[in-house]
Design a protein around this motif. Structure first.
Motif, PDB file in Angstrom:
ATOM      1  N   ARG A   1       3.952  -1.043 -15.208  1.00  0.00           N
ATOM      2  CA  ARG A   1       5.245  -1.021 -14.526  1.00  0.00           C
ATOM      3  C   ARG A   1       5.724   0.426 -14.425  1.00  0.00           C
ATOM      4  O   ARG A   1       5.596   1.208 -15.342  1.00  0.00           O
ATOM      5  CB  ARG A   1       6.259  -1.844 -15.299  1.00  0.00           C
ATOM      6  CG  ARG A   1       7.648  -1.791 -14.697  1.00  0.00           C
ATOM      7  CD  ARG A   1       8.638  -2.556 -15.506  1.00  0.00           C
ATOM      8  NE  ARG A   1       8.555  -3.956 -15.106  1.00  0.00           N
ATOM      9  CZ  ARG A   1       9.081  -4.949 -15.779  1.00  0.00           C
ATOM     10  NH1 ARG A   1       9.721  -4.736 -16.895  1.00  0.00           N
ATOM     11  NH2 ARG A   1       8.976  -6.183 -15.336  1.00  0.00           N
ATOM     12  N   GLU A   2       6.269   0.732 -13.246  1.00  0.00           N
ATOM     13  CA  GLU A   2       6.914   2.030 -13.015  1.00  0.00           C
ATOM     14  C   GLU A   2       8.178   1.743 -12.211  1.00  0.00           C
ATOM     15  O   GLU A   2       8.101   1.406 -11.022  1.00  0.00           O
ATOM     16  CB  GLU A   2       5.991   2.971 -12.258  1.00  0.00           C
ATOM     17  CG  GLU A   2       6.593   4.344 -12.017  1.00  0.00           C
ATOM     18  CD  GLU A   2       5.645   5.218 -11.253  1.00  0.00           C
ATOM     19  OE1 GLU A   2       5.703   5.199  -9.995  1.00  0.00           O
ATOM     20  OE2 GLU A   2       4.828   5.913 -11.889  1.00  0.00           O
TER      21      GLU A   2
ATOM     22  N   LEU B   1       5.340  -2.901  -9.894  1.00  0.00           N
ATOM     23  CA  LEU B   1       4.263  -3.279 -10.803  1.00  0.00           C
ATOM     24  C   LEU B   1       2.958  -2.822 -10.174  1.00  0.00           C
ATOM     25  O   LEU B   1       2.839  -2.762  -8.944  1.00  0.00           O
ATOM     26  CB  LEU B   1       4.222  -4.795 -11.005  1.00  0.00           C
ATOM     27  CG  LEU B   1       5.447  -5.443 -11.614  1.00  0.00           C
ATOM     28  CD1 LEU B   1       5.293  -6.960 -11.599  1.00  0.00           C
ATOM     29  CD2 LEU B   1       5.661  -4.942 -13.020  1.00  0.00           C
ATOM     30  N   PHE B   2       1.974  -2.533 -11.002  1.00  0.00           N
ATOM     31  CA  PHE B   2       0.665  -2.110 -10.520  1.00  0.00           C
ATOM     32  C   PHE B   2      -0.407  -2.955 -11.182  1.00  0.00           C
ATOM     33  O   PHE B   2      -0.310  -3.298 -12.357  1.00  0.00           O
ATOM     34  CB  PHE B   2       0.419  -0.637 -10.839  1.00  0.00           C
ATOM     35  CG  PHE B   2       1.370   0.287 -10.138  1.00  0.00           C
ATOM     36  CD1 PHE B   2       1.072   0.787  -8.883  1.00  0.00           C
ATOM     37  CD2 PHE B   2       2.569   0.643 -10.729  1.00  0.00           C
ATOM     38  CE1 PHE B   2       1.955   1.627  -8.238  1.00  0.00           C
ATOM     39  CE2 PHE B   2       3.463   1.475 -10.089  1.00  0.00           C
ATOM     40  CZ  PHE B   2       3.151   1.970  -8.835  1.00  0.00           C
ATOM     41  N   LEU B   3      -1.430  -3.280 -10.405  1.00  0.00           N
ATOM     42  CA  LEU B   3      -2.592  -4.016 -10.894  1.00  0.00           C
ATOM     43  C   LEU B   3      -3.838  -3.215 -10.573  1.00  0.00           C
ATOM     44  O   LEU B   3      -3.963  -2.672  -9.472  1.00  0.00           O
ATOM     45  CB  LEU B   3      -2.704  -5.373 -10.199  1.00  0.00           C
ATOM     46  CG  LEU B   3      -1.551  -6.347 -10.357  1.00  0.00           C
ATOM     47  CD1 LEU B   3      -1.802  -7.572  -9.480  1.00  0.00           C
ATOM     48  CD2 LEU B   3      -1.399  -6.745 -11.802  1.00  0.00           C
TER      49      LEU B   3
ATOM     50  N   PRO C   1       8.837 -13.449  -6.652  1.00  0.00           N
ATOM     51  CA  PRO C   1       8.056 -13.277  -5.428  1.00  0.00           C
ATOM     52  C   PRO C   1       7.875 -11.787  -5.142  1.00  0.00           C
ATOM     53  O   PRO C   1       8.816 -10.995  -5.287  1.00  0.00           O
ATOM     54  CB  PRO C   1       8.907 -13.950  -4.356  1.00  0.00           C
ATOM     55  CG  PRO C   1      10.298 -13.934  -4.885  1.00  0.00           C
ATOM     56  CD  PRO C   1      10.200 -13.929  -6.374  1.00  0.00           C
ATOM     57  N   VAL C   2       6.657 -11.398  -4.769  1.00  0.00           N
ATOM     58  CA  VAL C   2       6.353  -9.993  -4.508  1.00  0.00           C
ATOM     59  C   VAL C   2       5.538  -9.840  -3.230  1.00  0.00           C
ATOM     60  O   VAL C   2       4.872 -10.766  -2.786  1.00  0.00           O
ATOM     61  CB  VAL C   2       5.573  -9.341  -5.683  1.00  0.00           C
ATOM     62  CG1 VAL C   2       6.408  -9.290  -6.948  1.00  0.00           C
ATOM     63  CG2 VAL C   2       4.252 -10.057  -5.939  1.00  0.00           C
ATOM     64  N   ASN C   3       5.606  -8.649  -2.669  1.00  0.00           N
ATOM     65  CA  ASN C   3       4.680  -8.207  -1.627  1.00  0.00           C
ATOM     66  C   ASN C   3       3.732  -7.232  -2.282  1.00  0.00           C
ATOM     67  O   ASN C   3       4.143  -6.425  -3.131  1.00  0.00           O
ATOM     68  CB  ASN C   3       5.423  -7.516  -0.480  1.00  0.00           C
ATOM     69  CG  ASN C   3       6.170  -8.500   0.390  1.00  0.00           C
ATOM     70  OD1 ASN C   3       5.719  -9.608   0.609  1.00  0.00           O
ATOM     71  ND2 ASN C   3       7.318  -8.090   0.878  1.00  0.00           N
ATOM     72  N   THR C   4       2.480  -7.293  -1.894  1.00  0.00           N
ATOM     73  CA  THR C   4       1.476  -6.427  -2.496  1.00  0.00           C
ATOM     74  C   THR C   4       0.948  -5.437  -1.472  1.00  0.00           C
ATOM     75  O   THR C   4       0.861  -5.736  -0.279  1.00  0.00           O
ATOM     76  CB  THR C   4       0.307  -7.252  -3.061  1.00  0.00           C
ATOM     77  OG1 THR C   4      -0.358  -7.910  -1.990  1.00  0.00           O
ATOM     78  CG2 THR C   4       0.805  -8.282  -4.062  1.00  0.00           C
ATOM     79  N   THR C   5       0.586  -4.262  -1.958  1.00  0.00           N
ATOM     80  CA  THR C   5       0.020  -3.224  -1.110  1.00  0.00           C
ATOM     81  C   THR C   5      -1.185  -2.626  -1.816  1.00  0.00           C
ATOM     82  O   THR C   5      -1.096  -2.239  -2.988  1.00  0.00           O
ATOM     83  CB  THR C   5       1.053  -2.097  -0.857  1.00  0.00           C
ATOM     84  OG1 THR C   5       2.221  -2.671  -0.263  1.00  0.00           O
ATOM     85  CG2 THR C   5       0.483  -1.031   0.055  1.00  0.00           C
ATOM     86  N   LEU C   6      -2.314  -2.574  -1.125  1.00  0.00           N
ATOM     87  CA  LEU C   6      -3.490  -1.894  -1.653  1.00  0.00           C
ATOM     88  C   LEU C   6      -3.248  -0.399  -1.539  1.00  0.00           C
ATOM     89  O   LEU C   6      -3.008   0.119  -0.440  1.00  0.00           O
ATOM     90  CB  LEU C   6      -4.743  -2.288  -0.870  1.00  0.00           C
ATOM     91  CG  LEU C   6      -6.032  -1.563  -1.259  1.00  0.00           C
ATOM     92  CD1 LEU C   6      -6.432  -1.887  -2.694  1.00  0.00           C
ATOM     93  CD2 LEU C   6      -7.145  -1.932  -0.284  1.00  0.00           C
TER      94      LEU C   6
ATOM     95  N   ALA D   1       0.022  -2.136  -5.603  1.00  0.00           N
ATOM     96  CA  ALA D   1       1.431  -2.028  -5.974  1.00  0.00           C
ATOM     97  C   ALA D   1       2.102  -3.336  -5.583  1.00  0.00           C
ATOM     98  O   ALA D   1       1.838  -3.883  -4.514  1.00  0.00           O
ATOM     99  CB  ALA D   1       2.098  -0.855  -5.262  1.00  0.00           C
ATOM    100  N   LEU D   2       2.965  -3.840  -6.454  1.00  0.00           N
ATOM    101  CA  LEU D   2       3.710  -5.071  -6.197  1.00  0.00           C
ATOM    102  C   LEU D   2       5.193  -4.741  -6.211  1.00  0.00           C
ATOM    103  O   LEU D   2       5.675  -4.084  -7.136  1.00  0.00           O
ATOM    104  CB  LEU D   2       3.422  -6.114  -7.275  1.00  0.00           C
ATOM    105  CG  LEU D   2       2.074  -6.823  -7.257  1.00  0.00           C
ATOM    106  CD1 LEU D   2       0.927  -5.875  -7.510  1.00  0.00           C
ATOM    107  CD2 LEU D   2       2.059  -7.943  -8.253  1.00  0.00           C
TER     108      LEU D   2
END
Length: 88
Positions: free
Chosen positions: A2-3, A7-9, A42-47, A82-83
């Motif tokens: 988390r930043e 959130l990051f995966l 609920p999140v949106n994700t970005t590569l 990134a979420l």
């Protein structure tokens, strides 16, 4: 990881030669849900790509040096996502 509100995966898959299946799902559909402390968010994700992906991955390594080992086990680029909270 988390930043701030993000959130990051990291799709390390322990350094195996193929990407983890969940990362394919995030590429196919940017909308996801994460559960934190019992709350579904609920999140949106970005590569992430380029320097942004590299910087985020370095933070994973700082938090857990094992991630640097995963990177040496495979020739593929480890995906970093990134979420961000999605307004419903």
């Amino acid at each position: 990881m988390r930043e701030g509100d993000r959130l990051f995966l990291a799709g390390s898959n322990f350094g195996r030669p193929h990407h983890p299946a969940w990362s394919e799902n995030l590429l196919a559909n940017r909308e996801a849900t994460v559960t934190i402390g019992g709350a579904e968010i609920p999140v949106n994700t970005t590569l992430l790509t380029g320097q942004e992906a590299d910087s985020a991955f370095e933070q994973f390594v700082e938090n857990n040096p094992t991630y640097s080992v995963y990177k040496t086990r495979t020739a593929r680029n480890l995906r970093v996502f990134a979420l961000e909270r999605r307004l419903t």
